[in-house]
Each structure stands twice: as structure tokens, then as C-alpha cells.
Design an enzyme around this catalytic site. Structure first.
Site: not given
Ligand code: GLA
Length: 398
Positions: A153, A223
């Protein structure tokens, strides 16, 4: 493409050098995720609070509910498992995950696979330890623990890019690709098949370069949230991305919210149907140990799962949209097709499609995948009254 040819070239070179070509080095990204990965991820429901007991309970529930046997095999720990690095720089899990290897053994003993999460930056999105500068060590640690899936990520690496290449977008995108390639190489070096999930929210048309840096899937959006507006915005925005999905390489519009309580069961049915039409990874994001019957029936609708997991590996796309009424089609193996009638509007409405619009010039047999009923032959066109925020999902056989 250049990097793919390069990798193929290297594989052939190695084969030539040692006269042993059974497992080409370059092929890892195609060996895993031949169909979109299915499983569960801790983030959408547990977020910061996840611990080992929750993950074990998820694994138990995946077996008991029949999810494992329906194809949900990855048990993925998202952010907040990370502890400190030791003096040699190796990462350790924090005290909510006292024994990662033991957890992996447990998950494997259930016929499931374990996934983990990190970032190319120094810090993850939740502010925990990232892999920056420790990529090989981390990949080695994951392999030693028995990890089968890595979600990587972007998070704080965006800051590194901005700092090192201020006002130079091209250079920044290049750095981003290099960061993903770096972990790809580190994973390859472990010789363990590990699904590689890129998470950088779709920046710089990741679908056009994701496979070159070893991505088996890549997030195409920001997200998801457990509400209709956000889910529909993300899901329907995937129109046009179908050419970039293929076995081993999937567009990822984020994890499922089915069963988390912010949408109606009908909206969750639409969510599940849309993700299946998109050949999206199906990563349940709810508390599997406390599912309602409706949630279980949605996640376990095997006819809908079969649309997602169809071996042809083609993503579906929008055929038409008249206001909030949309028709999508996904080609399936053996000349079959899935057709979804989506009603994004606020009242029930009759939605129609013509067979020729979905590529048939003759009558087909239709089955309704939520009613679990044969609809019979469609000669020319079909109309169904679709409830508000609802879906009719059909499987057509020539
Ligand atoms: C980002 C990702 C999410 C999750 C969070 C965790 O926002 O897009 O899917 O993994 O980080 O901190």
C-alpha cells in the site's frame, strides 16, 4: 511490455544456462491468481483493532460457513499487525500477533492461505512500520512465516516521491513503478508463490503498467466505504477497464462491504453482482463469525461466484446506460455470457436488453442467478422490473 520481454528473456537465458526449464523464473505472476483472488481481509470491519484471535476466528468461520469450499481461501491481515525492527533490520509483528508463523500454520492447516500487508514507504497508512529500505528482508520474513499474499500500500511513499522529485510528475510516476518492482523482485527471490496486490488507489493508470511490476491485482480506486453512494461510485466507475484484466492480472475496485450493515441486502446483492461482473477480487470484509443468513447467502451464491471466477478471465463492461438504468455484459467460457441489469435509481423500473446488443444473433437460454431459476429461452429481447438499488443477474447459454 519491455520489462516482460526482459523477464521472459532472462528465463530463457537461465534455462539455456542450466538445462533445466521446468519452472520458468519469470512466470510467477501467472502461476498465482489465475482467477480473481477470493478470501477475507480484516480492514473493512476490524480496521485498527484486529488481532490474532480475530484472524483465527475468520479462518474457522470460512471453513464452517462453506466459504472456503466456495473458493474464499485467502485470510488477509491488513494494516496494524506491524511491530518493530530488530537490530539486524528484520520486522517483527506486534503483541496483537505474537506468533505469525504459528498463525500461518493454523491457517494452512485449515486448507486456507495467509495474507499480509505492508507499504513501500517508511510508514503504512495507519502509521506502522513500512518496508522502505527493507524490501528483501521483509519478503524473506514473509516467506519464512508462510505468507501467501501481500497487499503493498503506497501510503507514505507518496511523500518520498514528492520529496525526491518535487514538481516532476514523470519522475514521481517512475519512482512509484520502481518501488513496486523492487518488492516484486524481492518476492521472486523468495521462490514462494505470493500473490502481489498493488494498492496505490489507481494513480497513473496503474492498469497499464501493473503487470510489468509483477502485480496480480491492483487497486483502481480510493477506499470503498460501507454505503451505497461510495460503493456505487467506485463500482460503476470501472467501465472501460475490461481490456486490462486477464488471468493473473486483475483490476481491484477494493474489498467487499457485504454484511457490514451500512447497506440493505438488496444493495449488497448489487455490490456482489457488480464485483462479479468486474471479475474483481472477492475479499469479504465483514465479521465472518457473525453473519446473518442474508449475508451468508449473498457471499455464498455459487452461481454469482462462478461469474466472477469464470475461467475465460474476461472482465465485464457496460453495454448501455439510460439514466440510472444500466446493462452490463461479461463474456464467459464456452460462448456463455452474464448480463446484469442494474437499477441505480430510486424507484423500481423495467430494464431491457436486446440479444444483439450483448453479442448474440440467435435465441439463448437464460437463468436468473439470484432467483436460482431458469427463465427459459430469450428469442430477441428481455425485460425485467428491477427494484431500486437492485439487480437482475442472468447467465445466458447459446
Ligand atoms: C489504505 C488502503 C486501505 C487499508 C488502509 C490501512 O487506506 O487503501 O485498503 O489498507 O490503508 O491503513
Amino acid at each position: 511490455m519491455r520489462s516482460l520481454i526482459h523477464r521472459i528473456g532472462r528465463g530463457i537465458l537461465l534455462c539455456g544456462a542450466i538445462f533445466l526449464c521446468s519452472v520458468p523464473l519469470f512466470a510467477q505472476s501467472n502461476l498465482v491468481a489465475a482467477t480473481p483472488p477470493m478470501g477475507w481481509n480484516s480492514w473493512n470491519h476490524f480496521a485498527w483493532n484486529v488481532n490474532e484471535a480475530d484472524v483465527r476466528a475468520a479462518a474457522d468461520a470460512m471453513v464452517a460457513s462453506g466459504m472456503r469450499d466456495a473458493g474464499y481461501v485467502y485470510v488477509n491481515i491488513d494494516d496494524t499487525w506491524e511491530g518493530q525492527r530488530d537490530a539486524q533490520g528484520y520486522i517483527h509483528s506486534n503483541n496483537r500477533f505474537p506468533d505469525m508463523k504459528g498463525l500461518a500454520d493454523y491457517v494452512h492447516s485449515k486448507g486456507l492461505k495467509l495474507g499480509i500487508y505492508s507499504s513501500p514507504g517508511p510508514k503504512t497508512c495507519a502509521g506502522f512500520e513500512g518496508s522502505y529500505g527493507h524490501e528483501e528482508q521483509d519478503a524473506e520474513t514473509y516467506a519464512k512465516w508462510g505468507i501467501d499474499y501481500l497487499k503493498y500500500d503506497m501510503c507514505s511513499y507518496l511523500g518520498i516521491m514528492k520529496k525526491q522529485a518535487p514538481n516532476d510528475d514523470q519522475k514521481q510516476w517512475q519512482m512509484m513503478q520502481q518501488a513496486y518492482e523492487k518488492m516484486h523482485q524481492a518476492l521472486l527471490k523468495t521462490h514462494r508463490p505470493i500473490v502481489y496486490s498493488l494498492c496505490q488507489y489507481g494513480f497513473n493508470a496503474v492498469w497499464s503498467w501493473g503487470p510489468q511490476v509483477g502485480g496480480n491485482l491492483w487497486r483502481t480506486t480510493g477506499d470503498i466505504k460501507d454505503n451505497w453512494d461510495r460503493m456505487a461510485l467506485i463500482g460503476f466507475s470501472q467501465a472501460g477497464l475490461a481490456p486490462y484484466a486477464a488471468p493473473g492480472h486483475w483490476n481491484d475496485p477494493d474489498m467487499l462491504e457485504v454484511g457490514n450493515g451500512g447497506m440493505s441486502d438488496g444493495e449488497y446483492r448489487l455490490h456482489m453482482s457488480l464485483w462479479a461482473m468486474l471479475a474483481a477480487p472477492l475479499l469479504a470484509g465483514n465479521d465472518l463469525s457473525k453473519m446473518t443468513t442474508a449475508t451468508r447467502e449473498i457471499l455464498l451464491n455459487k452461481e454469482v461466484i462462478a461469474v466472477d471466477q469464470d475461467p475465460l478471465g474476461k472482465q465485464g463492461d457496460r453495454i448501455s446506460a439510460i439514466g440510472p438504468y444500466e446493462v452490463w455484459m461479461k463474456p464467459l467460457a464456452h460462448g456463455e455470457k452474464a448480463v446484469a441489469l442494474f437499477n441505480r435509481g430510486t424507484t423500481a423500473y423495467p430494464i431491457s436488453f436486446h440479444l444483439r446488443a450483448v453479442g448474440y444473433s440467435h435465441a439463448v437460454h437464460a437463468r436468473d442467478l439470484w432467483a436460482h431459476k431458469d427463465v427459459g429461452m430469450i428469442q430477441d429481447a428481455y425485460t425485467a422490473v428491477v427494484p431500486s438499488h437492485g439487480v437482475v443477474l442472468l447467465r445466458l447459454q447459446p
